[in-house]
Motif scaffolding. Sequence first.
Motif, PDB file in Angstrom:
ATOM      1  N   PHE A 147      38.370   8.557  12.794  1.00 24.73           N
ATOM      2  CA  PHE A 147      39.083   9.171  13.919  1.00 24.73           C
ATOM      3  C   PHE A 147      38.342  10.443  14.312  1.00 24.73           C
ATOM      4  O   PHE A 147      37.896  11.211  13.454  1.00 24.73           O
ATOM      5  N   ARG A 148      38.202  10.678  15.586  1.00 25.06           N
ATOM      6  CA  ARG A 148      37.381  11.781  16.084  1.00 25.06           C
ATOM      7  C   ARG A 148      37.939  13.157  15.706  1.00 25.06           C
ATOM      8  O   ARG A 148      37.226  14.168  15.768  1.00 25.06           O
TER       9      ARG A 148
ATOM     10  N   ALA B  41      28.477  12.787   6.762  1.00 19.98           N
ATOM     11  CA  ALA B  41      28.709  11.639   7.649  1.00 19.98           C
ATOM     12  C   ALA B  41      29.320  12.084   8.973  1.00 19.98           C
ATOM     13  O   ALA B  41      28.952  11.584  10.041  1.00 19.98           O
ATOM     14  N   ARG B  42      30.259  13.027   8.891  1.00 21.37           N
ATOM     15  CA  ARG B  42      30.885  13.530  10.125  1.00 21.37           C
ATOM     16  C   ARG B  42      29.860  14.235  11.005  1.00 21.37           C
ATOM     17  O   ARG B  42      29.828  14.031  12.224  1.00 21.37           O
ATOM     18  N   GLU B  43      28.991  15.053  10.392  1.00 23.95           N
ATOM     19  CA  GLU B  43      27.987  15.775  11.160  1.00 23.95           C
ATOM     20  C   GLU B  43      26.984  14.807  11.784  1.00 23.95           C
ATOM     21  O   GLU B  43      26.533  15.009  12.917  1.00 23.95           O
ATOM     22  N   ALA B  44      26.633  13.757  11.050  1.00 26.39           N
ATOM     23  CA  ALA B  44      25.683  12.773  11.569  1.00 26.39           C
ATOM     24  C   ALA B  44      26.269  12.025  12.759  1.00 26.39           C
ATOM     25  O   ALA B  44      25.550  11.624  13.676  1.00 26.39           O
ATOM     26  N   GLN B  45      27.593  11.833  12.740  1.00 25.15           N
ATOM     27  CA  GLN B  45      28.254  11.143  13.846  1.00 25.15           C
ATOM     28  C   GLN B  45      28.301  12.021  15.094  1.00 25.15           C
ATOM     29  O   GLN B  45      28.221  11.528  16.227  1.00 25.15           O
ATOM     30  N   LYS B  46      28.384  13.338  14.909  1.00 22.85           N
ATOM     31  CA  LYS B  46      28.534  14.260  16.035  1.00 22.85           C
ATOM     32  C   LYS B  46      27.206  14.717  16.628  1.00 22.85           C
ATOM     33  O   LYS B  46      27.131  14.992  17.827  1.00 22.85           O
ATOM     34  N   TYR B  47      26.156  14.830  15.795  1.00 27.10           N
ATOM     35  CA  TYR B  47      24.906  15.413  16.250  1.00 27.10           C
ATOM     36  C   TYR B  47      23.725  14.462  15.998  1.00 27.10           C
ATOM     37  O   TYR B  47      23.688  13.743  14.987  1.00 27.10           O
ATOM     38  N   GLU B  48      22.760  14.508  16.915  1.00 24.37           N
ATOM     39  CA  GLU B  48      21.578  13.667  16.777  1.00 24.37           C
ATOM     40  C   GLU B  48      20.695  14.164  15.638  1.00 24.37           C
ATOM     41  O   GLU B  48      20.120  13.380  14.877  1.00 24.37           O
ATOM     42  N   ASN B  49      20.564  15.497  15.513  1.00 22.38           N
ATOM     43  CA  ASN B  49      19.806  16.098  14.412  1.00 22.38           C
ATOM     44  C   ASN B  49      20.744  17.010  13.620  1.00 22.38           C
ATOM     45  O   ASN B  49      20.753  18.233  13.812  1.00 22.38           O
TER      46      ASN B  49
END
Length: 790
Positions: free
Chosen positions: A600-601, A14-22
């Motif tokens: 939180f970021r 979930a964190r990776e999906a929030q940070k990156y488009e792919n």
Amino acid sequence: MNKKTKSAADPYAAREAQKYENPIPSREFIIQLLEKEGHPMTREAIAEALALESEEQLEALRRRLRAMERDGQLVFNRRNEYGLVSHMNLVRGRVIGHPDGFGFLVPDETGDDVFLSAREMRSLLHGDRALVSITGVDRRGRREGTLIEVLERANHTLVGRLFVESNMAFVVPDNKRIHQDILIPPEHRGVAENGQIVVVEILEQPTRYRQPIGKVVEVLGDHMAPGMEIDVAIRSHGLPMVWSPETEQAIAHLREEVEEADKRGREDIRHLPLVTIDGEDARDFDDAVYCERNDAGWRLLVAIADVSHYVEPDSPLDADALERGNSVYFPERVIPMLPEVLSNGLCSLNPQVDRLCMVCDMQLSPRGVLKDFRFYPAVMFSHARLTYTKVAAMLVEGDEELRETYREVLPHLEDLHALYKVLRKRREQRGAIDFETVETRIVFGEERKIDRIVPVIRNDAHKMIEEFMITANVATARFLLKAKIPALYRVHEGPAAEKLEDLRSFLAEFGLRLEGGDSPQAKDYAKLLKEVQGRPDAHLIQTVLLRSLKQAVYSPDNVGHFGLAYDAYAHFTSPIRRYPDLLVHRAIRHVLSGQPPELFRYDHEKMVNLGEHCSQTERRADEATRDVVDWLKCEYMLDEVGGEFDGTITSVTGFGLFVELDDIYVEGLIHITSLENDYYHFDPVKHQLVGEHNHQVYRLGDRLRVKVARVDLDERKIDFAYVGPAQSQPTTMSAAPESTGGKKKAAKKKASRGKKGASKKKSARKKAAKKTTRKTHNRKKTKRSQSKAR
């Protein structure tokens, strides 16, 4: 295992999906994969195991693996495989160089430092990040390492002094932890002349077989030119001082007044007579206070500049602020963390103008117990810009003229002072450690030469603001802990077991005892300090107590603040000049927005890295300012060579005694070889040197009379020679240094030097400036004893 299963198995998907488009699997999941496989894997094998197929995914994996390699999480071996550092008896960390050529690797993870021999340090410079293999233990019981890979180079430019000998040019770095000279080819020397201070760009980093090679990119000026010490320190310690073009563009639209749109949605506290209380020379005002009595006790407001409103995360301005980490305060010059339009303008709580702030609104009991608090963004109006001197004059000395001038805010100032007395009493009951140390301020004369060095006297106004800021910081820490949000705390651990054992042995010599068993608390330290008050050796005992404690750092793992005797403490009150405070404000904003901590970021791992970075920039600033002050003090003492002074031993080492001179607060070294004819042995527990035959004892805190034997501006060292016992007692500082008596005393001292002293100073400076040659191969040998002294 298919792609869907892999994605679902990644706990950080979930964190990776929030940070990156792919997004691709996280670092943690890649490490987990390598742990499970039990052996190194090629990039292709990792991609297959993670079910990554598209070109975009494979390229993202390549970049991620390279980043993990740079960060010392993975090793890329000769079989083109990635393996876990933790499984290869390898240690990653930052290199700390020593002037004598060897060094240490401070591990990123927990564990003792790793000793690096001079041979291993040939390829390294101070500050580099490296990966080393543990090869054994030396005769002192230290882990020894062999360099495997340089992960990151810390030095791309250096500042130092250029020397030209037989058409060969080289730069001796100002930072003595960088032990290698930088070779300068003739075509890269430019217009720089022998003896000048220059900035060099490192073209080729050192290897096991070759010194670093550089190019002169800037000539700062002649040695000992006014202000040169700060220019050297800035570049020597790599202090950022230029804003990026993106930041300049981002702040170009900012004006002096707060936009009306920015005031909306905030609590309006402009009617409250908040005031700022700072030093006379302060230019940025990041805190304002207000206090009133009520039926429940006291209401205390600490309003802090709302920097987080203007500095957006991941913006160019944020990147520059993070790189700096904090503002750096040199004598009469500041390198700010934020551009002046913010630090001295929109984010500064200037008087008689509207400003945005974050408020810690607290309710305290009649006895000063923090009962309740809340945080909220607000718009405020500072009703007065006060100074510590004025507030103390009004509240302590009863200055009628000032009381009349500030009659509108005076009742609230008196409430502030009354609350301070209550909090001060609670501080004593709580057992917070209150060391009495002397801070000094350098007063400059013409051409930026030191006129005098004076002590800074802390009055009730200083202590009052300090107590209010501490109270707000405690409320902040409790707020963050309750919200369970990742944040940086200001942590201060208790003494290490080894330090504690040495301390108890030392105290036993004086018939003293530190209570608390194996885990003494701050109140045990405070009780002992109170016991020794009035004793002639009180300063000695206090110094040893202070040195037994660890240094405070920033960390997301709250372990409390030992010195202040609080279970939790976080820096909230200075976001203009400290990046950790800005991070705390962002965490508070996130909680106030009603969003869960998971969104939180910043996660815990990021906070660990940010805490280490901010702790490092804090140390960097301390070292830079200390270098500047040492330079200035050496320059100040150039005309005192041959003069005799009384002083106090402030440190005892195996190579000699450090002595601080009375009244002028300058420290120098009595080298062990210059003591009376005898063999002296160092006792680290008792902090003393003892003569083998004459049994003469030199102990921490002893009073001596010394002669100034030598001043070395290049090395920033002052050597003393022992004369005999001190002829006077140290001056007690009962009056502020700015008082008439203090000025008269300084004037008399200055006048007593007369024309002869001025002529001598001029001659000494000329002599030091002309000293621009030295022998390349013998420099380290001839300086060995002096380098050990620091």
